[in-house]
Design a protein around this motif. Structure first.
Motif, PDB file in Angstrom:
ATOM      1  N   SER A  37       0.843  -1.195   0.000  1.00 61.08           N
ATOM      2  CA  SER A  37       0.000   0.000   0.000  1.00 61.08           C
ATOM      3  C   SER A  37       0.874   1.239   0.000  1.00 61.08           C
TER       4      SER A  37
ATOM      5  N   GLU B 152      -5.395   9.771   1.541  1.00 65.76           N
ATOM      6  CA  GLU B 152      -5.744   8.894   0.423  1.00 65.76           C
ATOM      7  C   GLU B 152      -4.667   7.829   0.244  1.00 65.76           C
TER       8      GLU B 152
ATOM      9  N   SER C 173      -3.978   0.454  -2.601  1.00 60.56           N
ATOM     10  CA  SER C 173      -3.508  -0.879  -2.211  1.00 60.56           C
ATOM     11  C   SER C 173      -3.427  -1.787  -3.424  1.00 60.56           C
TER      12      SER C 173
ATOM     13  N   GLY D 112      -7.691  -1.565  -4.610  1.00 57.91           N
ATOM     14  CA  GLY D 112      -8.536  -0.650  -3.863  1.00 57.91           C
ATOM     15  C   GLY D 112      -7.858   0.663  -3.551  1.00 57.91           C
ATOM     16  N   THR D 113      -8.662   1.698  -3.477  1.00 59.80           N
ATOM     17  CA  THR D 113      -8.181   3.008  -3.064  1.00 59.80           C
ATOM     18  C   THR D 113      -9.178   3.572  -2.058  1.00 59.80           C
ATOM     19  N   GLY D 114      -8.688   4.345  -1.114  1.00 59.78           N
ATOM     20  CA  GLY D 114      -9.590   4.848  -0.089  1.00 59.78           C
ATOM     21  C   GLY D 114      -9.092   6.122   0.555  1.00 59.78           C
TER      22      GLY D 114
ATOM     23  N   HIS E 117      -8.979   7.913   4.363  1.00 64.67           N
ATOM     24  CA  HIS E 117      -9.081   7.646   5.792  1.00 64.67           C
ATOM     25  C   HIS E 117      -9.294   8.948   6.543  1.00 64.67           C
TER      26      HIS E 117
ATOM     27  N   GLU F  89     -10.586   7.173  -9.807  1.00 65.80           N
ATOM     28  CA  GLU F  89     -10.577   5.770  -9.382  1.00 65.80           C
ATOM     29  C   GLU F  89     -10.234   4.850 -10.548  1.00 65.80           C
TER      30      GLU F  89
ATOM     31  N   GLN G 152     -18.076   0.069  -3.474  1.00 65.95           N
ATOM     32  CA  GLN G 152     -17.799   1.131  -2.515  1.00 65.95           C
ATOM     33  C   GLN G 152     -18.094   0.635  -1.105  1.00 65.95           C
TER      34      GLN G 152
ATOM     35  N   VAL H 100     -12.944   4.862   6.975  1.00 64.17           N
ATOM     36  CA  VAL H 100     -12.299   4.704   5.678  1.00 64.17           C
ATOM     37  C   VAL H 100     -13.374   4.474   4.627  1.00 64.17           C
TER      38      VAL H 100
ATOM     39  N   SER I  66     -13.756   3.468   0.866  1.00 66.74           N
ATOM     40  CA  SER I  66     -12.923   2.805  -0.130  1.00 66.74           C
ATOM     41  C   SER I  66     -13.693   2.495  -1.402  1.00 66.74           C
TER      42      SER I  66
ATOM     43  N   PHE J 234     -13.220  -0.475  -4.349  1.00 68.92           N
ATOM     44  CA  PHE J 234     -12.504  -1.665  -4.776  1.00 68.92           C
ATOM     45  C   PHE J 234     -12.875  -2.001  -6.219  1.00 68.92           C
TER      46      PHE J 234
END
Length: 249
Positions: free
Chosen positions: A107, A137, A140, A148-150, A152, A201, A215, A231, A233, A235
């Motif tokens: 990540s 941001e 992963s 995935g991106t997220g 936090h 994304e 999501q 978080v 995210s 995916f």
């Protein structure tokens, strides 16, 4: 010679698509086409087998129904990669999830900023509206593939310097919390929804425009259920399989 009979016809026209589908399935099984590879275009296969391209498309549809390929506008027909299992339970850790399947995870932190907390986020964290929050941001990857991106959200006051701590921890929330003196935390809730990927994304997850993402909106807490971390995210939908387990375990 081309096959101009309707795709639903019986006899030779009705079996041509199955013959093509079986041949392509065998090639996939034998490793001639690997996950992510694009199959030849319908026009090329139609010429190879001496049939109409609609017959080839029916073969593609059959392979898609069997889960062997994914047909996408603009990307053609691609061999489907195995979906990564992602377990949602009382404790959720990406590294633990993928590590159990022998898949290496990495990540990275893409951006960090301090924002004035929105009402919804602050309410979830039990904080007054407008409380300064980290908005960090991350991206992963599993086996080198972006999954995935997220973003936090955490209290700046409670977690000073968390941006640097998370970066030092390789964007592992679990490791970052341990560095902050929190050896254990639990998942209080996870909400799931499907939607189309945003432009950013799609770029980060290497998706074609218009592809779907899964999501998730998740809230983590201390073992006594004091909320500490949100978080949100996205995916890659075609690469993930969410496994929901009882939160009491």
């Amino acid at each position: 010679m081309t096959d101009t009979a309707p795709e639903t016809a019986t006899g030779e026209a009705g079996t041509a698509w199955r013959r093509i589908a079986d041949a392509l399935a065998a090639s996939i099984e034998q490793g001639e086409y690997r996950p992510g590879d694009t199959l030849p275009a319908s026009v090329a296969l139609a010429e190879q087998y001496g049939v109409h391209r609609h017959t080839v498309r029916q073969a593609f549809r059959h392979l898609a129904e069997c889960g062997l390929v994914t047909v996408s506008r603009g990307r053609g027909t691609q061999v489907t990669a195995p979906r990564f299992p992602y377990r949602l339970g009382r404790r959720v850790s990406m590294r633990t999830n993928f590590g159990a399947a022998g898949i290496a995870v990495s990540s990275s932190v893409l951006s960090t900023q301090i924002v004035s907390g929105e009402a919804q986020h602050c309410a979830m964290l039990g904080l007054p509206e407008g409380t300064p929050l980290w908005a960090i941001e991350t991206l992963s990857r599993a086996g080198g593939t972006p999954v995935g991106t997220g973003i936090h959200y955490l209290s700046v006051e409670r977690f000073p310097g968390f941006d640097a701590i998370l970066t030092e921890a390789g964007a592992s929330i679990t490791a970052a919390f341990k560095a902050c003196g929190i050896p254990d935390y639990v998942r209080r809730s996870t909400r799931l929804a499907a939607r189309l990927a945003t432009e950013r994304e799609a770029t980060l997850l290497q998706l074609a425009p218009g592809e779907a993402v899964l999501q998730t909106h998740a809230l983590d807490a201390l073992p006594d259920l004091t909320p500490i971390h949100i978080v949100n995210s996205a995916f890659a939908g075609e690469r993930m399989e969410m496994v929901v387990e009882p939160f009491g375990e």
